[in-house]
Design a protein around this motif. Structure first.
Motif, mmCIF file in Angstrom:
data_model
loop_
_atom_site.group_PDB
_atom_site.id
_atom_site.type_symbol
_atom_site.label_atom_id
_atom_site.label_comp_id
_atom_site.label_asym_id
_atom_site.label_seq_id
_atom_site.Cartn_x
_atom_site.Cartn_y
_atom_site.Cartn_z
ATOM 1 N N LEU A 128 1.272 -1.508 -0.097
ATOM 2 C CA LEU A 128 -0.053 -0.375 0.256
ATOM 3 C C LEU A 128 0.614 1.294 0.509
ATOM 4 N N LYS A 129 1.559 1.504 1.077
ATOM 5 C CA LYS A 129 2.941 2.771 0.843
ATOM 6 C C LYS A 129 3.545 2.454 -0.842
ATOM 7 N N ASN A 130 4.012 1.865 -0.850
ATOM 8 C CA ASN A 130 4.646 1.427 -2.068
ATOM 9 C C ASN A 130 4.054 2.108 -3.327
ATOM 10 N N ASN A 131 2.718 1.981 -3.300
ATOM 11 C CA ASN A 131 2.078 1.753 -4.980
ATOM 12 C C ASN A 131 0.504 2.722 -4.522
ATOM 13 N N ASN A 132 0.136 3.538 -4.879
ATOM 14 C CA ASN A 132 -0.531 4.456 -4.680
ATOM 15 C C ASN A 132 -2.082 3.874 -4.973
ATOM 16 N N GLU A 133 -2.192 3.489 -6.705
ATOM 17 C CA GLU A 133 -3.168 2.804 -6.726
ATOM 18 C C GLU A 133 -3.571 1.642 -6.810
ATOM 19 N N CYS A 156 -10.012 -15.507 3.154
ATOM 20 C CA CYS A 156 -8.340 -15.039 4.208
ATOM 21 C C CYS A 156 -8.784 -13.240 4.234
ATOM 22 N N SER A 157 -8.993 -13.556 5.966
ATOM 23 C CA SER A 157 -8.906 -12.740 6.673
ATOM 24 C C SER A 157 -8.068 -11.136 7.176
ATOM 25 N N LEU A 158 -6.402 -12.013 6.549
ATOM 26 C CA LEU A 158 -5.837 -10.982 6.527
ATOM 27 C C LEU A 158 -5.907 -10.221 5.125
ATOM 28 N N LYS A 159 -6.168 -8.674 5.398
ATOM 29 C CA LYS A 159 -6.190 -8.321 4.303
ATOM 30 C C LYS A 159 -5.855 -6.380 4.999
ATOM 31 N N GLY A 160 -5.708 -5.742 3.901
ATOM 32 C CA GLY A 160 -5.152 -4.267 4.093
ATOM 33 C C GLY A 160 -5.800 -3.275 3.267
ATOM 34 N N TYR A 161 -6.439 -2.634 3.833
ATOM 35 C CA TYR A 161 -7.390 -1.443 3.463
ATOM 36 C C TYR A 161 -6.766 -0.056 3.267
ATOM 37 N N ARG A 162 -7.192 0.542 2.797
ATOM 38 C CA ARG A 162 -7.165 2.328 2.706
ATOM 39 C C ARG A 162 -8.411 2.911 3.395
ATOM 40 N N ARG A 163 -8.324 3.838 4.241
ATOM 41 C CA ARG A 163 -8.961 4.300 5.232
ATOM 42 C C ARG A 163 -10.292 4.271 4.237
ATOM 43 N N GLY A 171 -14.801 1.210 -6.521
ATOM 44 C CA GLY A 171 -14.302 1.982 -7.387
ATOM 45 C C GLY A 171 -12.413 1.428 -7.434
ATOM 46 N N ALA A 172 -12.379 0.554 -5.621
ATOM 47 C CA ALA A 172 -11.719 0.346 -5.493
ATOM 48 C C ALA A 172 -10.497 -0.911 -6.241
ATOM 49 N N LYS A 173 -8.865 -0.815 -6.262
ATOM 50 C CA LYS A 173 -8.252 -1.102 -6.938
ATOM 51 C C LYS A 173 -7.651 -2.001 -6.290
ATOM 52 N N GLY A 215 -29.968 12.621 1.807
ATOM 53 C CA GLY A 215 -29.093 12.635 0.810
ATOM 54 C C GLY A 215 -27.934 12.172 0.666
ATOM 55 N N ARG A 216 -28.269 10.591 0.186
ATOM 56 C CA ARG A 216 -27.435 9.694 0.047
ATOM 57 C C ARG A 216 -27.304 9.740 -1.541
ATOM 58 N N LYS A 217 -26.192 9.710 -1.527
ATOM 59 C CA LYS A 217 -26.296 9.742 -3.404
ATOM 60 C C LYS A 217 -26.334 8.132 -3.931
ATOM 61 N N GLN A 218 -26.265 8.103 -4.995
ATOM 62 C CA GLN A 218 -26.238 7.008 -5.796
ATOM 63 C C GLN A 218 -25.753 6.472 -7.185
ATOM 64 N N TYR A 219 -23.985 7.126 -6.520
ATOM 65 C CA TYR A 219 -23.116 6.807 -7.359
ATOM 66 C C TYR A 219 -21.777 7.133 -6.399
ATOM 67 N N GLN A 220 -20.843 6.827 -6.345
ATOM 68 C CA GLN A 220 -19.826 6.670 -6.271
ATOM 69 C C GLN A 220 -18.419 7.524 -7.215
ATOM 70 N N ILE A 221 -17.549 8.349 -6.284
ATOM 71 C CA ILE A 221 -16.622 8.733 -6.665
ATOM 72 C C ILE A 221 -15.476 8.770 -6.534
ATOM 73 N N LYS A 222 -14.474 8.199 -7.145
ATOM 74 C CA LYS A 222 -13.548 7.447 -7.601
ATOM 75 C C LYS A 222 -12.654 8.258 -6.337
ATOM 76 N N LEU A 223 -11.692 6.623 -6.488
ATOM 77 C CA LEU A 223 -11.223 6.491 -4.180
ATOM 78 C C LEU A 223 -10.197 8.251 -4.653
ATOM 79 N N LYS A 224 -9.935 8.932 -3.699
ATOM 80 C CA LYS A 224 -8.714 9.692 -3.993
ATOM 81 C C LYS A 224 -7.181 9.284 -4.589
ATOM 82 N N LYS A 225 -6.417 9.474 -4.679
ATOM 83 C CA LYS A 225 -4.700 8.825 -4.703
ATOM 84 C C LYS A 225 -3.487 10.262 -4.399
#
Length: 316
Positions: free
Chosen positions: A112-117, A159-166, A190-192, A306-316
């Motif tokens: 996650l640190k070395n690949n912002n995508e 597998c429960s061992l996973k890493g996520y961005r906030r 929109g997650a990679k 006020g929930r939106k029916q779409y998602q904006i791409k995650l900011k890198k």
């Protein structure tokens, strides 16, 4: 930029493993982790003394935070509780049965640190240490089924061992038993995703909470996943298509019987075809009504809050 790592561990009746688990996780400095970290253990309504043991351990571990749920809600809810109570920029989830290896955590964080995508790093238990009949075969079938149905090709969904961005975990919530579908849910916002091999140890304490019946639950959950992905914002298309087909078939049957009665004078009151036409007409009408109600409910769900029916791409 990563400032704090949150390690989230849901546990249920793991009293024999909990001390060793915290000890192994607290050893992350020696395993190569160069970031500040917090350990959040979610006690999912344990009844074997896990909660009491955690309270004792917490007294001598300042970065250990215990979240105690009033009853056993299941792994998805426990994970969501961990997400809600975490403050890290990167979140790591792992099982509490000592089968996941904390030594893999720095490797996940480095990705996650070395690949912002990349937004989600999923572990792959390449050399899985479980019984073939009760765990490996059902898991292989479930992985194939989920990958085929969702189009998100992973070798190990379980597998429960996973890493996520906030930023990623803030875009979805877990209900029911949706934890096994997290990659598919994440892809919808929109997650990679990348999958990397991780270590897996034999279970030496307690007993597995899963059995072969888990595969049946996977199938039921997949139905919901596919419905939510394809029809959540257009339920009339899910129910209306089937309903309209049934209604049309029923009306055609009535029309045929009407011409038989008028033109040929045939008796139609006791014919099974009349019953079938009535059944199809009623079912078709009901499904159309369900679709229309679904359209109203989805608007009620989004618009007042006020929930939106779409998602904006995650900011890198």
């Amino acid at each position: 930029m990563i400032k704090l790592v949150s390690i989230i561990i849901p546990v249920f009746n793991e009293v024999d493993a909990i001390e060793k688990l915290v000890e192994n996780t607290q050893n992350l400095r020696n395993l190569g982790l160069n970031f500040e970290y917090e350990i959040i253990v979610v006690d999912d309504g344990s009844t074997d003394g896990t909660g009491a043991t955690l309270k004792e351990i917490q007294l001598t571990n300042q970065n250990l935070h215990v979240v105690s749920l009033v009853r056993n809600y299941g792994q998805s809810t426990a994970l969501q509780a961990g997400f809600d109570h975490s403050t890290g920029d990167v979140l790591i989830t792992m099982d509490g049965d000592l089968q996941n290896d904390p030594a893999d955590i720095p490797k996940i964080i480095d990705v996650l640190k070395n690949n912002n995508e990349i937004d989600l790093v999923a572990g792959w238990r390449k050399d899985r240490q479980d019984s073939v009949l009760n765990r490996k075969l059902p898991s292989m079938f479930a992985n194939y089924l989920i990958s085929y149905t969702t189009g998100i090709k992973l070798k190990d969904y379980g597998c429960s061992l996973k890493g996520y961005r906030r930023e990623l975990v803030s875009k979805f919530r877990l209900y029911g038993e949706m934890h096994r579908f997290i990659p598919a849910i994440a892809a919808e916002v929109g997650a990679k995703i990348i999958e990397i091999p991780v270590k897996h140890h034999p279970r030496i304490t307690g007993k597995s909470k899963y059995g072969i019946d888990r595969t049946l639950r996977v199938i039921l959950d997949l139905i919901w996943i596919q419905f939510s992905r394809r029809y959540m914002h257009r339920p009339i298309h899910a129910f209306g298509g089937i309903g309209l087909t049934m209604l049309s078939a029923g009306l055609l049957i009535f029309l045929w019987l009407f011409f038989e009665k008028i033109l040929f004078g045939n008796e139609i009151g006791t014919r099974p075809l009349l019953t079938l036409g009535l059944l199809l007409t009623l079912l078709g009408t009901q499904l159309l009504a369900v679709g229309l109600l679904g359209e109203l409910l989805i608007r009620i769900y989004h618009e007042p809050s006020g929930r939106k029916q779409y998602q904006i791409k995650l900011k890198k």
